[in-house]
Scaffold this motif. Sequence first.
Motif, PDB file in Angstrom:
ATOM      1  N   GLN A  52      27.133  -3.440 -15.569  1.00  0.00           N
ATOM      2  CA  GLN A  52      28.066  -2.321 -15.497  1.00  0.00           C
ATOM      3  C   GLN A  52      27.937  -1.548 -14.186  1.00  0.00           C
ATOM      4  O   GLN A  52      28.814  -0.760 -13.839  1.00  0.00           O
ATOM      5  CB  GLN A  52      27.918  -1.387 -16.698  1.00  0.00           C
ATOM      6  CG  GLN A  52      26.568  -0.735 -16.824  1.00  0.00           C
ATOM      7  CD  GLN A  52      25.590  -1.536 -17.648  1.00  0.00           C
ATOM      8  OE1 GLN A  52      25.701  -2.755 -17.752  1.00  0.00           O
ATOM      9  NE2 GLN A  52      24.625  -0.877 -18.216  1.00  0.00           N
ATOM     10  N   LYS A 104      32.138  -5.611  -9.369  1.00  0.00           N
ATOM     11  CA  LYS A 104      33.129  -6.401 -10.098  1.00  0.00           C
ATOM     12  C   LYS A 104      33.512  -5.722 -11.410  1.00  0.00           C
ATOM     13  O   LYS A 104      34.651  -5.758 -11.838  1.00  0.00           O
ATOM     14  CB  LYS A 104      32.562  -7.797 -10.346  1.00  0.00           C
ATOM     15  CG  LYS A 104      33.546  -8.794 -10.860  1.00  0.00           C
ATOM     16  CD  LYS A 104      32.914 -10.172 -10.900  1.00  0.00           C
ATOM     17  CE  LYS A 104      33.906 -11.209 -11.328  1.00  0.00           C
ATOM     18  NZ  LYS A 104      33.335 -12.532 -11.368  1.00  0.00           N
ATOM     19  N   TRP A 105      32.554  -5.084 -12.071  1.00  0.00           N
ATOM     20  CA  TRP A 105      32.843  -4.405 -13.323  1.00  0.00           C
ATOM     21  C   TRP A 105      33.529  -3.065 -13.071  1.00  0.00           C
ATOM     22  O   TRP A 105      34.404  -2.645 -13.822  1.00  0.00           O
ATOM     23  CB  TRP A 105      31.559  -4.170 -14.106  1.00  0.00           C
ATOM     24  CG  TRP A 105      31.805  -3.624 -15.470  1.00  0.00           C
ATOM     25  CD1 TRP A 105      32.222  -4.323 -16.553  1.00  0.00           C
ATOM     26  CD2 TRP A 105      31.677  -2.274 -15.898  1.00  0.00           C
ATOM     27  NE1 TRP A 105      32.351  -3.506 -17.636  1.00  0.00           N
ATOM     28  CE2 TRP A 105      32.017  -2.228 -17.256  1.00  0.00           C
ATOM     29  CE3 TRP A 105      31.299  -1.098 -15.281  1.00  0.00           C
ATOM     30  CZ2 TRP A 105      31.999  -1.068 -17.997  1.00  0.00           C
ATOM     31  CZ3 TRP A 105      31.276   0.064 -16.013  1.00  0.00           C
ATOM     32  CH2 TRP A 105      31.624   0.075 -17.356  1.00  0.00           C
ATOM     33  N   ASN A 129      37.818  -3.013 -12.544  1.00  0.00           N
ATOM     34  CA  ASN A 129      38.789  -3.121 -13.640  1.00  0.00           C
ATOM     35  C   ASN A 129      38.181  -2.969 -15.029  1.00  0.00           C
ATOM     36  O   ASN A 129      38.895  -2.926 -16.010  1.00  0.00           O
ATOM     37  CB  ASN A 129      39.545  -4.460 -13.550  1.00  0.00           C
ATOM     38  CG  ASN A 129      38.614  -5.647 -13.598  1.00  0.00           C
ATOM     39  OD1 ASN A 129      37.436  -5.516 -13.906  1.00  0.00           O
ATOM     40  ND2 ASN A 129      39.142  -6.816 -13.299  1.00  0.00           N
ATOM     41  N   LYS A 130      36.894  -2.923 -15.137  1.00  0.00           N
ATOM     42  CA  LYS A 130      36.160  -2.732 -16.397  1.00  0.00           C
ATOM     43  C   LYS A 130      36.517  -3.767 -17.476  1.00  0.00           C
ATOM     44  O   LYS A 130      36.342  -3.523 -18.655  1.00  0.00           O
ATOM     45  CB  LYS A 130      36.358  -1.317 -16.912  1.00  0.00           C
ATOM     46  CG  LYS A 130      35.893  -0.245 -15.964  1.00  0.00           C
ATOM     47  CD  LYS A 130      35.600   1.028 -16.695  1.00  0.00           C
ATOM     48  CE  LYS A 130      35.282   2.190 -15.813  1.00  0.00           C
ATOM     49  NZ  LYS A 130      34.417   2.053 -14.740  1.00  0.00           N
ATOM     50  N   ASN A 131      37.046  -4.909 -17.045  1.00  0.00           N
ATOM     51  CA  ASN A 131      37.377  -5.971 -18.000  1.00  0.00           C
ATOM     52  C   ASN A 131      36.298  -7.055 -18.046  1.00  0.00           C
ATOM     53  O   ASN A 131      36.294  -7.865 -18.955  1.00  0.00           O
ATOM     54  CB  ASN A 131      38.712  -6.623 -17.642  1.00  0.00           C
ATOM     55  CG  ASN A 131      39.869  -5.699 -17.914  1.00  0.00           C
ATOM     56  OD1 ASN A 131      39.785  -4.846 -18.784  1.00  0.00           O
ATOM     57  ND2 ASN A 131      40.938  -5.857 -17.163  1.00  0.00           N
ATOM     58  N   TRP A 132      35.444  -7.095 -17.047  1.00  0.00           N
ATOM     59  CA  TRP A 132      34.421  -8.127 -16.993  1.00  0.00           C
ATOM     60  C   TRP A 132      33.295  -7.790 -17.963  1.00  0.00           C
ATOM     61  O   TRP A 132      32.812  -6.662 -18.005  1.00  0.00           O
ATOM     62  CB  TRP A 132      33.898  -8.235 -15.556  1.00  0.00           C
ATOM     63  CG  TRP A 132      32.912  -9.320 -15.345  1.00  0.00           C
ATOM     64  CD1 TRP A 132      33.027 -10.618 -15.699  1.00  0.00           C
ATOM     65  CD2 TRP A 132      31.635  -9.199 -14.710  1.00  0.00           C
ATOM     66  NE1 TRP A 132      31.918 -11.335 -15.322  1.00  0.00           N
ATOM     67  CE2 TRP A 132      31.045 -10.471 -14.712  1.00  0.00           C
ATOM     68  CE3 TRP A 132      30.951  -8.150 -14.150  1.00  0.00           C
ATOM     69  CZ2 TRP A 132      29.797 -10.715 -14.163  1.00  0.00           C
ATOM     70  CZ3 TRP A 132      29.708  -8.390 -13.603  1.00  0.00           C
ATOM     71  CH2 TRP A 132      29.142  -9.662 -13.614  1.00  0.00           C
ATOM     72  N   ASN A 133      32.857  -8.749 -18.741  1.00  0.00           N
ATOM     73  CA  ASN A 133      31.810  -8.499 -19.728  1.00  0.00           C
ATOM     74  C   ASN A 133      30.405  -8.795 -19.202  1.00  0.00           C
ATOM     75  O   ASN A 133      29.442  -8.759 -19.955  1.00  0.00           O
ATOM     76  CB  ASN A 133      32.066  -9.318 -20.999  1.00  0.00           C
ATOM     77  CG  ASN A 133      32.054 -10.806 -20.738  1.00  0.00           C
ATOM     78  OD1 ASN A 133      31.867 -11.256 -19.619  1.00  0.00           O
ATOM     79  ND2 ASN A 133      32.265 -11.573 -21.790  1.00  0.00           N
ATOM     80  N   LYS A 153      29.261 -11.638 -18.160  1.00  0.00           N
ATOM     81  CA  LYS A 153      28.835 -12.995 -18.498  1.00  0.00           C
ATOM     82  C   LYS A 153      29.253 -13.972 -17.406  1.00  0.00           C
ATOM     83  O   LYS A 153      30.403 -13.989 -16.982  1.00  0.00           O
ATOM     84  CB  LYS A 153      29.455 -13.412 -19.823  1.00  0.00           C
ATOM     85  CG  LYS A 153      28.832 -14.612 -20.452  1.00  0.00           C
ATOM     86  CD  LYS A 153      29.400 -14.818 -21.842  1.00  0.00           C
ATOM     87  CE  LYS A 153      28.508 -15.726 -22.638  1.00  0.00           C
ATOM     88  NZ  LYS A 153      29.009 -15.916 -23.982  1.00  0.00           N
ATOM     89  N   VAL A 154      28.302 -14.786 -16.963  1.00  0.00           N
ATOM     90  CA  VAL A 154      28.571 -15.841 -15.993  1.00  0.00           C
ATOM     91  C   VAL A 154      28.531 -17.164 -16.739  1.00  0.00           C
ATOM     92  O   VAL A 154      27.530 -17.508 -17.364  1.00  0.00           O
ATOM     93  CB  VAL A 154      27.526 -15.841 -14.847  1.00  0.00           C
ATOM     94  CG1 VAL A 154      27.752 -16.998 -13.915  1.00  0.00           C
ATOM     95  CG2 VAL A 154      27.573 -14.528 -14.093  1.00  0.00           C
TER      96      VAL A 154
END
Length: 135
Positions: free
Chosen positions: A37, A41-42, A45-49, A51-52
Amino acid sequence: MLIIREENASFIRLDNTPLDVLNHIKDEFSFIIPQFQFKRKWGNNKNWNGKVVLLKRNKYLYSGLLETLMYFLKKNNYSFKLDISEPVEQLTTKNITDQLQKLPLNIQPHDYQLQSVTELLLRQRLLLVSPTASG
């Protein structure tokens, strides 16, 4: 039956994979980045969880993970077929050492340098971590 094929130098391709096996592989070959968080990248847009997922487009996996994939499939009793071409000439430590001795070098390489080159050629894919000025 799952078929593992060589796509190119970087990826292997998984063919004829049932969806449940594919999801199990996807879960096994993914990880969450700690404190994602706080990453840019997070924040955008705050859509990335966080996880790779190493399995790309549900069928491509990095070829360096082939041994780990085979171990995972055997451990979970999944049947698979390996369809990867072997190199034409099998290298041995003696062949490599003989070829290195024939090279017209102005300086004599250290034993750890010869060992590193030998290991690199035998594995055909290796990342060497070498400190500055180590030769």
